[in-house]
Design a protein around this motif. Structure first.
Motif, PDB file in Angstrom:
ATOM      1  N   LYS A   1       0.833  -1.202   0.000  1.00 56.38           N
ATOM      2  CA  LYS A   1       0.000   0.000   0.000  1.00 56.38           C
ATOM      3  C   LYS A   1       0.868   1.253   0.000  1.00 56.38           C
ATOM      4  O   LYS A   1       0.594   2.216  -0.728  1.00 56.38           O
ATOM      5  N   ASP A   2       1.926   1.241   0.795  1.00 58.78           N
ATOM      6  CA  ASP A   2       2.843   2.374   0.863  1.00 58.78           C
ATOM      7  C   ASP A   2       3.528   2.608  -0.484  1.00 58.78           C
ATOM      8  O   ASP A   2       3.578   3.729  -0.985  1.00 58.78           O
ATOM      9  N   HIS A   3       4.054   1.535  -1.089  1.00 55.98           N
ATOM     10  CA  HIS A   3       4.722   1.670  -2.388  1.00 55.98           C
ATOM     11  C   HIS A   3       3.734   2.064  -3.484  1.00 55.98           C
ATOM     12  O   HIS A   3       4.086   2.819  -4.391  1.00 55.98           O
ATOM     13  N   GLU A   4       2.536   1.554  -3.387  1.00 52.61           N
ATOM     14  CA  GLU A   4       1.509   1.880  -4.398  1.00 52.61           C
ATOM     15  C   GLU A   4       1.204   3.375  -4.398  1.00 52.61           C
ATOM     16  O   GLU A   4       1.083   3.996  -5.454  1.00 52.61           O
ATOM     17  N   SER A   5       1.095   3.955  -3.221  1.00 49.23           N
ATOM     18  CA  SER A   5       0.746   5.373  -3.139  1.00 49.23           C
ATOM     19  C   SER A   5       1.937   6.284  -3.429  1.00 49.23           C
ATOM     20  O   SER A   5       1.756   7.428  -3.830  1.00 49.23           O
ATOM     21  N   ASN A   6       3.173   5.787  -3.262  1.00 53.71           N
ATOM     22  CA  ASN A   6       4.351   6.634  -3.448  1.00 53.71           C
ATOM     23  C   ASN A   6       5.104   6.391  -4.757  1.00 53.71           C
ATOM     24  O   ASN A   6       6.130   7.020  -4.992  1.00 53.71           O
ATOM     25  N   SER A   7       4.635   5.480  -5.592  1.00 55.09           N
ATOM     26  CA  SER A   7       5.315   5.201  -6.860  1.00 55.09           C
ATOM     27  C   SER A   7       4.633   5.945  -8.000  1.00 55.09           C
ATOM     28  O   SER A   7       3.405   6.013  -8.044  1.00 55.09           O
ATOM     29  N   PRO A   8       5.434   6.483  -8.934  1.00 55.52           N
ATOM     30  CA  PRO A   8       4.819   7.120 -10.107  1.00 55.52           C
ATOM     31  C   PRO A   8       3.960   6.107 -10.864  1.00 55.52           C
ATOM     32  O   PRO A   8       4.230   4.912 -10.843  1.00 55.52           O
ATOM     33  N   LYS A   9       2.944   6.601 -11.523  1.00 55.67           N
ATOM     34  CA  LYS A   9       2.018   5.725 -12.250  1.00 55.67           C
ATOM     35  C   LYS A   9       2.325   5.757 -13.745  1.00 55.67           C
ATOM     36  O   LYS A   9       2.982   6.663 -14.235  1.00 55.67           O
ATOM     37  N   TYR A  10       1.837   4.749 -14.449  1.00 56.53           N
ATOM     38  CA  TYR A  10       1.947   4.748 -15.906  1.00 56.53           C
ATOM     39  C   TYR A  10       1.008   5.802 -16.472  1.00 56.53           C
ATOM     40  O   TYR A  10      -0.086   6.013 -15.951  1.00 56.53           O
ATOM     41  N   ALA A  11       1.447   6.438 -17.543  1.00 60.53           N
ATOM     42  CA  ALA A  11       0.601   7.432 -18.216  1.00 60.53           C
ATOM     43  C   ALA A  11      -0.601   6.718 -18.822  1.00 60.53           C
ATOM     44  O   ALA A  11      -0.511   5.551 -19.196  1.00 60.53           O
ATOM     45  N   PRO A  12      -1.750   7.405 -18.909  1.00 59.84           N
ATOM     46  CA  PRO A  12      -2.907   6.774 -19.548  1.00 59.84           C
ATOM     47  C   PRO A  12      -2.577   6.393 -20.992  1.00 59.84           C
ATOM     48  O   PRO A  12      -1.746   7.041 -21.629  1.00 59.84           O
ATOM     49  N   LYS A  13      -3.238   5.369 -21.482  1.00 64.95           N
ATOM     50  CA  LYS A  13      -2.966   4.892 -22.846  1.00 64.95           C
ATOM     51  C   LYS A  13      -4.235   4.885 -23.677  1.00 64.95           C
ATOM     52  O   LYS A  13      -5.324   4.648 -23.164  1.00 64.95           O
ATOM     53  N   VAL A  14      -4.047   5.148 -24.939  1.00 63.40           N
ATOM     54  CA  VAL A  14      -5.116   5.005 -25.925  1.00 63.40           C
ATOM     55  C   VAL A  14      -4.583   4.078 -27.004  1.00 63.40           C
ATOM     56  O   VAL A  14      -3.553   4.360 -27.617  1.00 63.40           O
ATOM     57  N   TRP A  15      -5.248   2.970 -27.212  1.00 62.77           N
ATOM     58  CA  TRP A  15      -4.851   1.967 -28.199  1.00 62.77           C
ATOM     59  C   TRP A  15      -3.411   1.512 -27.975  1.00 62.77           C
ATOM     60  O   TRP A  15      -2.647   1.317 -28.902  1.00 62.77           O
ATOM     61  N   GLY A  16      -3.013   1.392 -26.699  1.00 66.88           N
ATOM     62  CA  GLY A  16      -1.694   0.894 -26.359  1.00 66.88           C
ATOM     63  C   GLY A  16      -0.588   1.929 -26.386  1.00 66.88           C
ATOM     64  O   GLY A  16       0.562   1.617 -26.112  1.00 66.88           O
ATOM     65  N   THR A  17      -0.913   3.164 -26.735  1.00 66.27           N
ATOM     66  CA  THR A  17       0.103   4.216 -26.803  1.00 66.27           C
ATOM     67  C   THR A  17      -0.114   5.200 -25.665  1.00 66.27           C
ATOM     68  O   THR A  17      -1.237   5.675 -25.458  1.00 66.27           O
ATOM     69  N   ALA A  18       0.966   5.516 -24.946  1.00 65.73           N
ATOM     70  CA  ALA A  18       0.874   6.440 -23.815  1.00 65.73           C
ATOM     71  C   ALA A  18       0.451   7.827 -24.291  1.00 65.73           C
ATOM     72  O   ALA A  18       0.885   8.304 -25.327  1.00 65.73           O
ATOM     73  N   VAL A  19      -0.415   8.443 -23.501  1.00 64.65           N
ATOM     74  CA  VAL A  19      -0.850   9.804 -23.782  1.00 64.65           C
ATOM     75  C   VAL A  19       0.018  10.725 -22.935  1.00 64.65           C
ATOM     76  O   VAL A  19      -0.048  10.707 -21.716  1.00 64.65           O
ATOM     77  N   GLY A  20       0.837  11.523 -23.583  1.00 59.79           N
ATOM     78  CA  GLY A  20       1.735  12.417 -22.864  1.00 59.79           C
ATOM     79  C   GLY A  20       3.025  11.709 -22.488  1.00 59.79           C
ATOM     80  O   GLY A  20       3.186  10.504 -22.699  1.00 59.79           O
ATOM     81  N   PRO A  21       3.956  12.458 -21.913  1.00 61.88           N
ATOM     82  CA  PRO A  21       5.249  11.869 -21.550  1.00 61.88           C
ATOM     83  C   PRO A  21       5.107  10.884 -20.386  1.00 61.88           C
ATOM     84  O   PRO A  21       4.262  11.057 -19.520  1.00 61.88           O
ATOM     85  N   GLN A  22       5.944   9.873 -20.425  1.00 64.56           N
ATOM     86  CA  GLN A  22       5.942   8.856 -19.359  1.00 64.56           C
ATOM     87  C   GLN A  22       7.173   9.042 -18.487  1.00 64.56           C
ATOM     88  O   GLN A  22       8.288   8.876 -18.946  1.00 64.56           O
ATOM     89  N   GLU A  23       6.958   9.406 -17.227  1.00 63.64           N
ATOM     90  CA  GLU A  23       8.089   9.498 -16.310  1.00 63.64           C
ATOM     91  C   GLU A  23       8.450   8.098 -15.841  1.00 63.64           C
ATOM     92  O   GLU A  23       7.628   7.177 -15.896  1.00 63.64           O
ATOM     93  N   PRO A  24       9.689   7.870 -15.415  1.00 61.95           N
ATOM     94  CA  PRO A  24      10.067   6.550 -14.912  1.00 61.95           C
ATOM     95  C   PRO A  24       9.142   6.132 -13.764  1.00 61.95           C
ATOM     96  O   PRO A  24       8.831   6.936 -12.890  1.00 61.95           O
ATOM     97  N   VAL A  25       8.692   4.890 -13.795  1.00 59.28           N
ATOM     98  CA  VAL A  25       7.727   4.427 -12.795  1.00 59.28           C
ATOM     99  C   VAL A  25       8.396   3.840 -11.559  1.00 59.28           C
ATOM    100  O   VAL A  25       7.724   3.572 -10.575  1.00 59.28           O
ATOM    101  N   GLY A  26       9.689   3.616 -11.603  1.00 59.28           N
ATOM    102  CA  GLY A  26      10.384   3.092 -10.434  1.00 59.28           C
ATOM    103  C   GLY A  26      10.338   1.571 -10.361  1.00 59.28           C
ATOM    104  O   GLY A  26       9.634   0.898 -11.110  1.00 59.28           O
TER     105      GLY A  26
END
Length: 197
Positions: free
Chosen positions: A124-149
């Motif tokens: 739970k702690d790691h889930e709330s403190n880790s960067p998330k994946y950018a939303p995707k449309v048809w498998g392609t990230a929308v916007g820049p993707q920061e490292p998720v850790g």
């Protein structure tokens, strides 16, 4: 001694002799199960125990196979060994050490040795403190993707290993190795279960 007593004692002695290996195996089965049941290629034993505990906690066995049943931990070890360069491998080792150090500081032990409640709190702690994946449309990230850790990257790899396994693909998800006609526009309710192929 009469014949009846002799037969009873003989039967008890025979039963004890025959049952000794079974009792011994039961005692061994009750021993602490923290030893590895596979030989890691890249990870050392402590790191492999971490990986096995992580996979088992994320995808425990229920009415469907768990992550360990499809050997997701073994697959990830192989991925690290065969596809990561030296810098990537060093990163993995250091992140596992950091993860375990964090667990020791917060919960008193390495991740593999924590109680179920402490593992849940750790996730739970790691889930709330880790960067998330950018939303995707048809498998392609929308916007820049920061490292998720490390945590989210490992979680994603475990899920990918699980859903890519033959066991899950053939026996859990819908599977049709020879699909029929292409139907491009059907109601979602007609699709049914998630398909692996």
């Amino acid at each position: 001694m009469n014949r009846r007593d002799a037969l009873k004692k003989s039967a008890l002695a025979l039963g004890a002799a025959a049952g000794a290996p079974t009792l011994l195996s039961l005692l061994q089965a009750c021993a602490k199960q923290d030893r590895l049941t596979w030989t890691p290629i890249f990870l050392n034993e402590d790191q492999a125990r971490f990986m096995t505990a992580f996979v088992d906690f994320l995808l425990p066995k229920t009415e469907t196979p768990g992550g360990l049943d499809v050997k997701a931990d073994v697959f990830i070890d192989l991925m690290y060994a065969k596809t990561y360069d030296e810098a990537g491998q060093k990163y993995v080792v250091s992140e596992i050490e950091k993860f375990n150090t964090d667990c020791k500081e917060k919960y008193g032990n390495v991740f593999a040795e924590l109680s179920v409640e402490d593992k849940a709190a750790c996730f739970k702690d790691h889930e709330s403190n880790s960067p998330k994946y950018a939303p995707k449309v048809w498998g392609t990230a929308v916007g820049p993707q920061e490292p998720v850790g490390f945590y989210r990257g490992l979680k994603s790899m475990v899920l990918w290993a699980y859903f890519s396994s033959e066991e899950v693909g053939k026996n859990i998800l819908s599977y049709d190795p020879i699909p029929g006609d292409y139907l491009g526009c059907i109601p979602l309710s007609d699709v049914g279960n998630t398909w692996s192929l």
